[in-house]
Design a protein around this motif. Structure first.
Motif, PDB file in Angstrom:
ATOM      1  N   ARG A  89       0.839  -1.205   0.000  1.00 31.19           N
ATOM      2  CA  ARG A  89       0.000   0.000   0.000  1.00 31.19           C
ATOM      3  C   ARG A  89       0.877   1.259   0.000  1.00 31.19           C
ATOM      4  O   ARG A  89       1.814   1.361   0.782  1.00 31.19           O
ATOM      5  N   GLU A  90       0.581   2.185  -0.909  1.00 27.74           N
ATOM      6  CA  GLU A  90       1.279   3.476  -1.000  1.00 27.74           C
ATOM      7  C   GLU A  90       2.799   3.322  -1.025  1.00 27.74           C
ATOM      8  O   GLU A  90       3.543   4.153  -0.512  1.00 27.74           O
ATOM      9  N   TYR A 141      -4.678   3.652   0.787  1.00 28.80           N
ATOM     10  CA  TYR A 141      -5.606   3.363   1.881  1.00 28.80           C
ATOM     11  C   TYR A 141      -6.790   4.314   1.798  1.00 28.80           C
ATOM     12  O   TYR A 141      -6.809   5.242   1.004  1.00 28.80           O
ATOM     13  N   ARG A 142      -7.783   4.121   2.643  1.00 30.30           N
ATOM     14  CA  ARG A 142      -9.039   4.865   2.556  1.00 30.30           C
ATOM     15  C   ARG A 142      -8.821   6.371   2.413  1.00 30.30           C
ATOM     16  O   ARG A 142      -8.151   6.978   3.238  1.00 30.30           O
ATOM     17  N   GLY A 143      -9.372   6.930   1.361  1.00 30.75           N
ATOM     18  CA  GLY A 143      -9.314   8.371   1.182  1.00 30.75           C
ATOM     19  C   GLY A 143      -8.098   8.852   0.419  1.00 30.75           C
ATOM     20  O   GLY A 143      -8.102   9.949  -0.116  1.00 30.75           O
ATOM     21  N   GLU A 144      -7.066   8.049   0.371  1.00 28.52           N
ATOM     22  CA  GLU A 144      -5.809   8.486  -0.258  1.00 28.52           C
ATOM     23  C   GLU A 144      -6.006   8.622  -1.763  1.00 28.52           C
ATOM     24  O   GLU A 144      -6.617   7.774  -2.392  1.00 28.52           O
TER      25      GLU A 144
END
Lengths: 252, 570
Positions: A119-120, A140-143
């Motif tokens: 992730r990221e 992740y959420r919102g990114e």
């Protein structure tokens, strides 16, 4: 050269936050120092020494540090988080967020990884010999930016949302993936060896290559004709046309 | 409880103190002449002492802020700190959780903060959050600019009814003042449109933004409210909008102030001082706006300074936010508050190498440096629109040091050299001017100068001590020390309690919520209510009985009395 070997002392039933298991943190540390590192288990604050047996051979900088995780790590999350250098070898399965935000070094997994692996991620390499779960290399959420650089290779299959919000780097899945790989992509490259469904919607940039069968296409891509990529002829699509996207989708 | 602060280099422009060693005596939460020998002594040791900071424009509570939190889970992941014995857990950077709002302001030496916009209908939510924000005193400005009753009464030219509506709206929302956002635009957004200037007619209501602004100023002064009309101009965020801004500020001449303060406060001027016709020829017109302020003492403004990095734009300016989301390909949330307002939330990332962002950054600083009187240009970042408030220390350092500005200019897009005046400005503000922009001026603009923003006898014992010795530091050179000192107070004292020591929270008393109880003649109120009852019956989705914010929502309220001024005083 420093080699650190970790083995669970007993079966781990409640998930453990393993963000301290990384070459950057282990490098130059003695067994005793690694023992004392914090590892939350559920809502209990505990230490690496309490959960794992630790064996350290030699000492060296992060780039010269090898971590071997033997045994069952399938309930240990965030291994190698933010790692910048070094090597982690995992013989079994691991829990979520493997190599999240890592910018360098290499993590190799013999077994399967849970969701949000890579992730990221900004750089470095992740090699997964088994299967990956959901949101491989995603944000992740919102990114708004998922994977930004580096390379992820999965020998088996991956589930849904591979490389969601990806902005750079490369993901190779040799097997099949679930639905919507490359959702909201803004860069980077995803290569799928097997089958998938509905690749690349909301894509604005980036490339997706599907070598297997696409079960269902999203009606937001424009067929541009045939194109040969690395000696293979694909149907080339661009989209997502609704958002005036410049993403490329190649389907065999 | 008694407290004595000794050996402080006190900078208190209201009482003419420019850094002389003065002792400050505190008793029962107020500054007094002397205290007994039993008083607890804090030795400031020659360090800088100022009144507690006062922020006149920040989005700290309410529906929009919470929408920002919900749509930005990635923001919550930054700024995480676990609970301690004294503090509760904190999250977020641009949209922190309620606890972090209070702690972080207090850690900077701020003790009073005003939420810049609440719709009456959403006021309950605002107060639910204000009640949970620890330490600081606070209040909220109530939106009146696009409300149907406002526009009806403006069209009917019935100032008595409008005054009664404002008075009732302040009570209903427990608001502190009149906020006016893109007047008329919020209504037109309901039809997918916007107003382009102050002379456009709002369809269905037959009024212009100009009439709305002037009428609200008139009733604001009729009611003798502590604060003036707080205006977010039409056309915000569009190249060339400085003309609309100047035309709006010109309207201030039509109304006389009822108090010793401005009649119009124009907020976040950074976003309203734009020249050019598109993003290509976009340029700064901060000089024109500052020049206007220099010649018109009846208008004040605040910077709305931009901070490079992550920000969350949130405003009652619904149409602007739709345009922003389209422009930035960003997440967008839209809100519709029935008869009252629109709103929108869009995250943004300000980048040094994007020419428009670099020019905007410079505009904010130009406004502060070109406006001669610091009482007319307050320091804000329009948190979190320009950037989070935790960056005030960065802005202070930039204003105090030309060296720092020149260093920064080297790192931003070269467009600032052609489109801004900033590279050639060598003004460097001193501690007194900073104290005015962050304390005395903000308190004066809000109409709270009797108890806030200064350290004279009778003022609230809200005090901040910073770890710098004004006689031993050259802020123009040692800007890094200035930034670090202002970001983390050595002491923050709120109402006589030490709440921060060495940048750490030591106590978390609950602050007060200010609101204005403005009385109007009963018959005006009754007449106005007939219209309101009709509006509720025909249009609102809620009952009038459920609309008012009750006392239960304000456990620590501070009521400021105002109302129609008797003829003999007038």
């Amino acid at each position: 050269m420093q080699t650190v070997t970790l083995k669970p002392k007993k079966e781990i039933k409640i998930s453990v936050e393993g963000e301290n298991i990384s070459a950057d943190i282990f490098s130059g540390k003695t067994e005793k120092e690694i023992h004392a590192l914090v590892a939350w288990m559920g809502n209990q604050k505990t230490t690496i020494g309490e959960l794992f047996s630790v064996k350290v051979e030699g000492s060296g900088p992060a780039a010269d540090t090898k971590i071997i995780l033997e045994g069952d790590f399938s309930r240990v999350k965030r291994i190698g988080e933010g790692m910048t250098a070094g090597l982690i070898l995992i013989t079994g399965n691991v829990d979520m967020h493997l190599g999240a935000k890592m910018s360098g070094g290499k993590i190799s997994v013999k077994g399967n990884v849970d969701s949000w692996a890579g992730r990221e991620m900004k750089g470095g390499e992740l090699i997964i010999e088994g299967n990956a779960a959901y949101y491989l290399g995603a944000g992740y959420r919102g990114e708004s930016c998922g994977m930004r650089g580096g390379k992820i290779t999965v020998m088996g299959n991956a589930l849904d949302f591979v490389g969601e919000h990806m902005c750079g780097g490369e993901i190779i899945v040799k097997g099949n993936t679930g639905i919507l790989p490359g959702l909201s992509n803004n860069g980077g490259k995803i290569v799928i060896g097997g089958n998938t469904s509905r690749p690349g919607s909301e894509m604005s940039k980036g490339t997706i290559i599907v070598n297997g069968k696409v079960e269902e296409m999203m009606p937001v891509f424009k067929l541009e004709g045939d194109e040969i990529v690395d000696g293979v002829t694909y149907k080339k699509y661009t989209g997502d046309v609704i958002g005036n996207g410049k993403g490329l989708l190649y389907v065999k | 409880m008694e407290l004595l602060i000794k050996n402080g280099a006190v900078v208190d422009p209201v009482n003419g103190n420019k850094g002389d060693k003065t002792d400050i005596s505190i008793k029962d939460g107020k500054i007094v002449k002397t205290v007994s020998s039993k008083a607890t002594i804090i030795d400031a040791g020659g360090r800088l002492v100022m009144a507690g900071g006062v922020d006149a424009h920040s989005h700290i509570a309410g529906a929009k802020v919470n929408v920002g939190r919900m749509m930005r889970p990635e923001d919550s992941r930054s700024g995480i700190s676990p609970r301690t014995k004294i503090t509760r857990p904190c999250t977020g950077y641009t949209v922190p959780n309620v606890y972090a709002m209070g702690y972080r302001y207090a850690q900077m030496g701020y003790t009073t903060v005003f939420e810049a916009a609440q719709a009456i209908m959403k006021a309950r939510h605002t107060h639910e959050e204000l009640e949970e924000i620890p330490i600081i005193d606070k209040g909220a400005l109530t939106l009146f600019g696009s409300n149907w009753p406002t526009m009806d009464f403006v069209r009917e030219k019935d100032m008595d009814k409008l005054a009664a509506y404002v008075s009732w709206g302040l009570l209903a929302s427990r608001g502190f003042g009149v906020k006016c956002v893109n007047p008329g635009g919020g209504e037109m957004w309901g039809f997918g449109k916007n107003v382009t200037g102050i002379d456009d007619v709002v369809p269905g209501f037959d009024v212009t933004p100009k009439e709305i602004i002037v009428s609200l100023m008139k009733v604001n002064e009729m009611l003798g409210l502590p604060h003036s009309v707080h205006l977010h101009c039409n056309n915000l965020g569009n190249p060339g909008n400085y003309k609309t801004t100047l035309a709006s500020m010109e309207l201030a001449n039509q109304v006389k102030a009822s108090k010793k303060r401005q009649v119009m406060h124009v907020t976040h001027l950074l976003f309203n001082s734009w020249g050019g016709t598109n993003w290509g020829d976009f340029e700064s017109k901060a000089d024109e706006v500052a020049n206007f302020l220099n010649n018109h003492k009846n208008v004040t403004g605040d910077m709305g300074q931009m901070i490079f990095g992550s920000a969350t734009t949130m405003t009652a300016d619904g149409p602007k936010q739709y345009a922003n989301a389209k422009l930035l390909h960003a997440k967008w949330s839209n809100g519709d508050v029935e008869l009252e307002d629109a709103s929108g939330v869009v995250p943004i990332y300000y980048v040094k190498q994007i020419s428009v962002h670099a020019i905007m950054w410079a505009i904010g600083l130009e406004l502060a440096l070109l406006t001669k009187d610091p009482y007319q240009m307050l320091l804000t970042t329009d948190h979190p629109n320009g950037g989070p408030f935790v960056n005030y220390s960065e802005v202070i350092a930039l204003l105090m040091s030309n060296k720092k500005r020149q260093e920064e200019i080297k790192t931003v897009h070269e467009a600032v050299h052609a489109k801004n005046k900033l590279p050639g400005l060598d003004r460097e503000l001193d501690f007194s001017e900073i104290a005015i922009m962050t304390r005395a001026g903000t308190a004066k603009v809000l109409g709270l100068l009797d108890t806030k923003g200064h350290l004279g006898v009778g003022a609230d014992a809200d005090i901040s001590i910073y770890d710098i010795k004004p006689d031993q530091i050259d802020p123009t050179v040692e800007h890094a020390k200035i930034k670090s000192a202002f970001s983390s107070a050595a002491y923050t004292i709120k109402g006589g309690n030490v709440v921060v020591k060495d940048g750490q929270i030591t106590a978390t008393p609950l602050g007060r919520t200010y609101w204005v109880d403005a009385k109007v003649p009963q018959q005006h109120h009754d007449e106005m209510m007939k219209d309101i009852v009709k509006k509720f019956k025909n249009y609102y989705s809620m009952q009038l009985a459920n609309y008012m914010v009750q006392d239960e929502y304000l456990t620590h309220q501070q009521v400021v009395k105002a109302g129609i001024i008797p003829a003999e005083v007038n």
